[in-house]
Motif scaffolding. Structure first.
Motif, PDB file in Angstrom:
ATOM      1  N   THR A 135       0.833  -1.206   0.000  1.00 19.48           N
ATOM      2  CA  THR A 135       0.000   0.000   0.000  1.00 19.48           C
ATOM      3  C   THR A 135       0.862   1.247   0.000  1.00 19.48           C
ATOM      4  O   THR A 135       0.598   2.207  -0.739  1.00 19.48           O
ATOM      5  CB  THR A 135      -0.917   0.006   1.239  1.00 19.48           C
ATOM      6  OG1 THR A 135      -1.756  -1.148   1.205  1.00 19.48           O
ATOM      7  CG2 THR A 135      -1.792   1.255   1.260  1.00 19.48           C
ATOM      8  N   ARG A 136       1.902   1.236   0.813  1.00 22.74           N
ATOM      9  CA  ARG A 136       2.798   2.398   0.858  1.00 22.74           C
ATOM     10  C   ARG A 136       3.503   2.583  -0.488  1.00 22.74           C
ATOM     11  O   ARG A 136       3.732   3.715  -0.927  1.00 22.74           O
ATOM     12  CB  ARG A 136       3.821   2.242   1.985  1.00 22.74           C
ATOM     13  CG  ARG A 136       3.210   2.281   3.373  1.00 22.74           C
ATOM     14  CD  ARG A 136       4.271   2.532   4.438  1.00 22.74           C
ATOM     15  NE  ARG A 136       5.276   1.496   4.447  1.00 22.74           N
ATOM     16  CZ  ARG A 136       5.179   0.363   5.148  1.00 22.74           C
ATOM     17  NH1 ARG A 136       4.093   0.125   5.876  1.00 22.74           N
ATOM     18  NH2 ARG A 136       6.144  -0.532   5.121  1.00 22.74           N
ATOM     19  N   LYS A 161       1.039   4.276  -2.937  1.00 23.37           N
ATOM     20  CA  LYS A 161       0.859   5.701  -2.654  1.00 23.37           C
ATOM     21  C   LYS A 161       2.134   6.497  -2.916  1.00 23.37           C
ATOM     22  O   LYS A 161       2.074   7.635  -3.415  1.00 23.37           O
ATOM     23  CB  LYS A 161       0.404   5.880  -1.209  1.00 23.37           C
ATOM     24  CG  LYS A 161      -1.015   5.383  -0.964  1.00 23.37           C
ATOM     25  CD  LYS A 161      -1.472   5.707   0.449  1.00 23.37           C
ATOM     26  CE  LYS A 161      -2.916   5.316   0.652  1.00 23.37           C
ATOM     27  NZ  LYS A 161      -3.406   5.633   2.015  1.00 23.37           N
ATOM     28  N   GLU A 202       1.656   9.384  -5.460  1.00 20.58           N
ATOM     29  CA  GLU A 202       1.558  10.699  -4.835  1.00 20.58           C
ATOM     30  C   GLU A 202       2.888  11.443  -4.794  1.00 20.58           C
ATOM     31  O   GLU A 202       2.926  12.658  -5.032  1.00 20.58           O
ATOM     32  CB  GLU A 202       0.988  10.549  -3.423  1.00 20.58           C
ATOM     33  CG  GLU A 202      -0.447   9.992  -3.442  1.00 20.58           C
ATOM     34  CD  GLU A 202      -1.009   9.760  -2.046  1.00 20.58           C
ATOM     35  OE1 GLU A 202      -0.282  10.036  -1.054  1.00 20.58           O
ATOM     36  OE2 GLU A 202      -2.158   9.303  -1.948  1.00 20.58           O
ATOM     37  N   GLN A 222      -2.913  11.263  -7.021  1.00 25.12           N
ATOM     38  CA  GLN A 222      -3.628  10.861  -5.814  1.00 25.12           C
ATOM     39  C   GLN A 222      -4.080   9.417  -5.965  1.00 25.12           C
ATOM     40  O   GLN A 222      -4.517   9.005  -7.047  1.00 25.12           O
ATOM     41  CB  GLN A 222      -4.844  11.761  -5.562  1.00 25.12           C
ATOM     42  CG  GLN A 222      -4.481  13.200  -5.192  1.00 25.12           C
ATOM     43  CD  GLN A 222      -5.710  14.027  -4.873  1.00 25.12           C
ATOM     44  OE1 GLN A 222      -6.817  13.716  -5.315  1.00 25.12           O
ATOM     45  NE2 GLN A 222      -5.522  15.085  -4.105  1.00 25.12           N
ATOM     46  N   SER A 263      -6.601   6.607  -4.012  1.00 20.61           N
ATOM     47  CA  SER A 263      -7.593   6.309  -2.977  1.00 20.61           C
ATOM     48  C   SER A 263      -7.870   4.807  -3.006  1.00 20.61           C
ATOM     49  O   SER A 263      -8.310   4.280  -4.039  1.00 20.61           O
ATOM     50  CB  SER A 263      -8.889   7.093  -3.218  1.00 20.61           C
ATOM     51  OG  SER A 263      -8.641   8.489  -3.200  1.00 20.61           O
TER      52      SER A 263
END
Length: 337
Positions: free
Chosen positions: A294-295, A298, A302, A308, A310
């Motif tokens: 997940t990191r 992102k 990002e 972005q 989500s």
């Protein structure tokens, strides 16, 4: 158009010289000057492929003209066209950088001298261009290798933190490094130029689902990505597919993944919205802790690309919405599946 600077104070001699130049095999343009001031102004204002100069001039001499040419236009061949040029003067001229000299009594050899000098200058320029291009490529390759090694080291460190066994660490690390290698392979096939988003997706999915039978590809506007963006998106797709294969829609035989992307052409800048939707898989629960996958998603979206991401862990299936800024040239046209 071959641009020639002619330094000649005699109108008759200038006409004879230009008449001989008519025998050149390419079109040309002669800019004739007769004084030091006009000569300096021409060198400052224009670029010439060759300079022809008399040796004896009213307000300065040919050697001074040669010095000015070497300083202002070092790549342009310099040929003396003179009625008299002694052996000592010729030797000195060559020492200072003159290319050739043609006696006015033998102007018939002028076209050949000009052609040879121009061709040699062009060959030197092409060799310099090739050397500069090679140096640029070597520096770029070194830069990319260093960046990729940094990425791999980061993957090694961060992948190891969340693994409970060596086998799990090996599996995850191989998958992530392979995803990076696949993205590089795709860019290499395209000569490290822009790459279509669809191709990046297909390459990332290939190790998990070779025929794309578990994916429903909806609208996918034609979007071309620069190499840096393609590498980041390739890593993101790999994480999404890996997660779906282990915990989501691809973890059983019934689940499916829908993916689509649409270019947003409104507003001050263009962007692309990527929608990833899973359904039919096991019941989804949000993880207690944010994992490295997940990191990684992102961070790539990002921080690397200024977009972005989500991520939604809904009971009926995981969903991801990614908004990615793209350059004007990258959004070419819309293609509906």
């Amino acid at each position: 158009m071959l641009r020639i600077l002619l330094l000649e104070d005699s109108t008759i001699d200038a006409e004879l010289i230009e008449a001989q130049l008519e025998n050149l095999q390419e079109t040309f343009e002669v800019n004739r000057v007769a004084t030091r001031a006009a000569y300096q102004a021409a060198l400052a204002q224009h670029t010439f492929e060759i300079i022809l100069s008399d040796f004896s001039l009213p307000d300065f001499d040919g050697m001074a003209a040669l010095d000015l040419a070497v300083a202002s236009a070092p790549d342009a061949p310099f040929i003396f066209v003179s009625g008299v040029l002694g052996e000592d003067a010729a030797i000195e001229a060559f020492r200072k950088g003159a290319t050739d000299y043609v006696l006015k009594q033998r102007l018939a050899r002028l076209p050949a001298a000009v052609t040879r000098a121009v061709n040699e200058a062009r060959e030197r320029a092409e060799r310099r261009r090739i050397e500069q291009q090679k140096d640029l490529l070597v520096r770029e390759l070194s830069h990319r290798v260093k960046n990729n090694l940094a990425v791999v080291l980061s993957l090694i460190r961060r992948t190891g933190r969340g693994c409970r066994s060596v086998a799990e660490f090996e599996e995850k690390l191989i998958a992530r490094v392979s995803a990076l290698a696949d993205a590089h392979e795709l860019l290499f096939e395209g000569n490290w130029d822009e790459t279509e988003l669809l191709s990046v997706f297909q390459r990332a999915v290939r190790p998990h689902n070779k025929d794309l039978s578990r994916f429903d590809i909806g609208r996918h506007d034609l979007v071309r990505l620069d190499p840096r963006t393609a590498l980041s998106i390739g890593m993101v797709f790999n994480e999404l597919v890996t997660n779906a294969s282990k915990y989501g829609a691809l973890a059983n035989e019934q689940g499916r993944v829908s993916i689509a992307w649409v270019v947003n052409k409104t507003g001050p800048g263009r962007s692309v919205r990527i929608n990833w939707t899973e359904r039919g898989g096991p019941v989804v629960k949000a993880p207690d802790d944010e994992g490295f996958g997940t990191r990684l998603i992102k961070a790539n979206i990002e921080y690397e690309l200024g977009g972005q991401a989500s991520l939604h862990y809904l009971p009926d299936g995981f969903r991801a919405e990614i908004d990615l800024p793209i350059a004007e040239s990258e959004a070419l046209r819309a293609v509906s599946a």
